[in-house]
Scaffold this motif. Structure first.
Motif, PDB file in Angstrom:
ATOM      1  N   GLY A  53      49.975  42.111 -12.507  1.00 19.50           N
ATOM      2  CA  GLY A  53      50.266  42.345 -11.098  1.00 19.50           C
ATOM      3  C   GLY A  53      50.415  41.025 -10.359  1.00 19.50           C
ATOM      4  N   LEU A  54      51.099  41.077  -9.240  1.00 23.02           N
ATOM      5  CA  LEU A  54      51.139  39.896  -8.377  1.00 23.02           C
ATOM      6  C   LEU A  54      49.797  39.710  -7.699  1.00 23.02           C
ATOM      7  N   ILE A  55      49.206  40.824  -7.282  1.00 23.77           N
ATOM      8  CA  ILE A  55      47.998  40.790  -6.465  1.00 23.77           C
ATOM      9  C   ILE A  55      46.827  41.519  -7.121  1.00 23.77           C
ATOM     10  N   THR A  56      47.075  42.709  -7.628  1.00 22.72           N
ATOM     11  CA  THR A  56      45.988  43.564  -8.092  1.00 22.72           C
ATOM     12  C   THR A  56      45.306  43.043  -9.348  1.00 22.72           C
ATOM     13  N   THR A  57      43.998  43.193  -9.373  1.00 21.43           N
ATOM     14  CA  THR A  57      43.222  42.854 -10.560  1.00 21.43           C
ATOM     15  C   THR A  57      43.112  44.056 -11.497  1.00 21.43           C
ATOM     16  N   LYS A  58      43.607  45.207 -11.068  1.00 27.67           N
ATOM     17  CA  LYS A  58      43.538  46.417 -11.893  1.00 27.67           C
ATOM     18  C   LYS A  58      44.599  46.423 -12.990  1.00 27.67           C
ATOM     19  N   ALA A  59      45.630  45.613 -12.856  1.00 27.92           N
ATOM     20  CA  ALA A  59      46.657  45.522 -13.883  1.00 27.92           C
ATOM     21  C   ALA A  59      46.185  44.550 -14.967  1.00 27.92           C
ATOM     22  N   GLY A  61      45.416  41.378 -17.129  1.00 29.91           N
ATOM     23  CA  GLY A  61      45.206  39.944 -16.953  1.00 29.91           C
ATOM     24  C   GLY A  61      44.929  39.528 -15.521  1.00 29.91           C
ATOM     25  N   THR A  62      44.742  38.242 -15.348  1.00 27.92           N
ATOM     26  CA  THR A  62      44.517  37.657 -14.029  1.00 27.92           C
ATOM     27  C   THR A  62      45.812  37.747 -13.233  1.00 27.92           C
ATOM     28  N   PRO A  63      45.789  38.251 -11.992  1.00 26.29           N
ATOM     29  CA  PRO A  63      47.028  38.409 -11.234  1.00 26.29           C
ATOM     30  C   PRO A  63      47.698  37.062 -10.933  1.00 26.29           C
ATOM     31  N   VAL A  64      48.988  37.148 -10.683  1.00 26.78           N
ATOM     32  CA  VAL A  64      49.797  35.956 -10.414  1.00 26.78           C
ATOM     33  C   VAL A  64      49.182  35.106  -9.310  1.00 26.78           C
ATOM     34  N   VAL A  65      48.705  35.722  -8.235  1.00 24.50           N
ATOM     35  CA  VAL A  65      48.159  34.963  -7.105  1.00 24.50           C
ATOM     36  C   VAL A  65      47.038  34.023  -7.547  1.00 24.50           C
ATOM     37  N   ASN A  66      46.336  34.384  -8.622  1.00 25.05           N
ATOM     38  CA  ASN A  66      45.238  33.559  -9.127  1.00 25.05           C
ATOM     39  C   ASN A  66      45.657  32.657 -10.288  1.00 25.05           C
ATOM     40  N   ARG A  67      46.938  32.688 -10.666  1.00 24.91           N
ATOM     41  CA  ARG A  67      47.413  31.881 -11.792  1.00 24.91           C
ATOM     42  C   ARG A  67      48.348  30.751 -11.367  1.00 24.91           C
ATOM     43  N   VAL A  68      48.640  30.634 -10.091  1.00 22.07           N
ATOM     44  CA  VAL A  68      49.553  29.599  -9.604  1.00 22.07           C
ATOM     45  C   VAL A  68      49.078  28.209 -10.018  1.00 22.07           C
ATOM     46  N   GLY A  69      47.783  27.981 -10.013  1.00 20.25           N
ATOM     47  CA  GLY A  69      47.228  26.684 -10.383  1.00 20.25           C
ATOM     48  C   GLY A  69      47.464  26.303 -11.842  1.00 20.25           C
ATOM     49  N   ASP A  70      47.799  27.267 -12.687  1.00 20.61           N
ATOM     50  CA  ASP A  70      48.081  27.001 -14.097  1.00 20.61           C
ATOM     51  C   ASP A  70      49.511  26.503 -14.321  1.00 20.61           C
ATOM     52  N   MET A  71      50.333  26.597 -13.302  1.00 16.77           N
ATOM     53  CA  MET A  71      51.746  26.273 -13.454  1.00 16.77           C
ATOM     54  C   MET A  71      51.989  24.765 -13.388  1.00 16.77           C
TER      55      MET A  71
END
Length: 151
Positions: A53-59, A61-71
């Protein structure tokens, strides 16, 4: 006649999102974004997670909003593809909007002056059991920009 190099040559493309990025178990080399990067001799970083998910933690893995720092923060172009799994989890539109504004802020802060593009979920046959329709999720990306969430 000599051919000129692409303006994309040597640039870096980061793409993050769901199965449309990860290619749902198929080789990433079959995706349009990989082919564009390869055709233009770009550095290509794929941060896709199937079911993400972009936002939801229910989907997944870690949602996109929380993975930006990995980019790769040196990327010249950033593509975000998603929203479908947030819809699948029936994330409330207000929560999706708030999360999307946070995602945009994270991206703009990390990729200052770079090109950032969003692909929203496209039209699908929706099951009759969903309470929240897909269209508000698709159009929220565009409205976030119109309301100044990019600033």
């Amino acid at each position: 006649m000599a051919s000129s190099a692409s303006i994309l040559q040597g640039k870096t493309l980061d793409i993050i999102g769901d199965s449309y990025v990860a290619n749902n178990g198929q080789p990433v080399s079959q995706t349009w974004h990989y082919k564009v990067a390869n055709q233009h001799s770009m550095k290509y970083n794929n941060y896709g997670i199937n079911g993400n998910g972009l936002i939801t933690t229910k989907a997944t893995g870690t949602p996109v909003v929380n993975r930006v720092g990995d980019m790769d923060s040196s990327a010249d172009y950033v593509i975000v593809v998603g929203g479908k799994n947030d819809y699948n989890q029936q994330l409330a539109i207000a929560d999706f909007k708030d999360g999307l504004a946070n995602l945009i802020q994270e991206l703009v802060g990390r990729f200052v002056g770079k090109k950032i593009c969003f692909f929203t979920p496209w039209s699908i046959a929706e099951p009759g059991t969903m309470n929240i329709p897909l269209s508000p999720v698709s159009y929220t990306h565009l409205r976030a920009h119109e309301t100044g969430a990019y600033l």
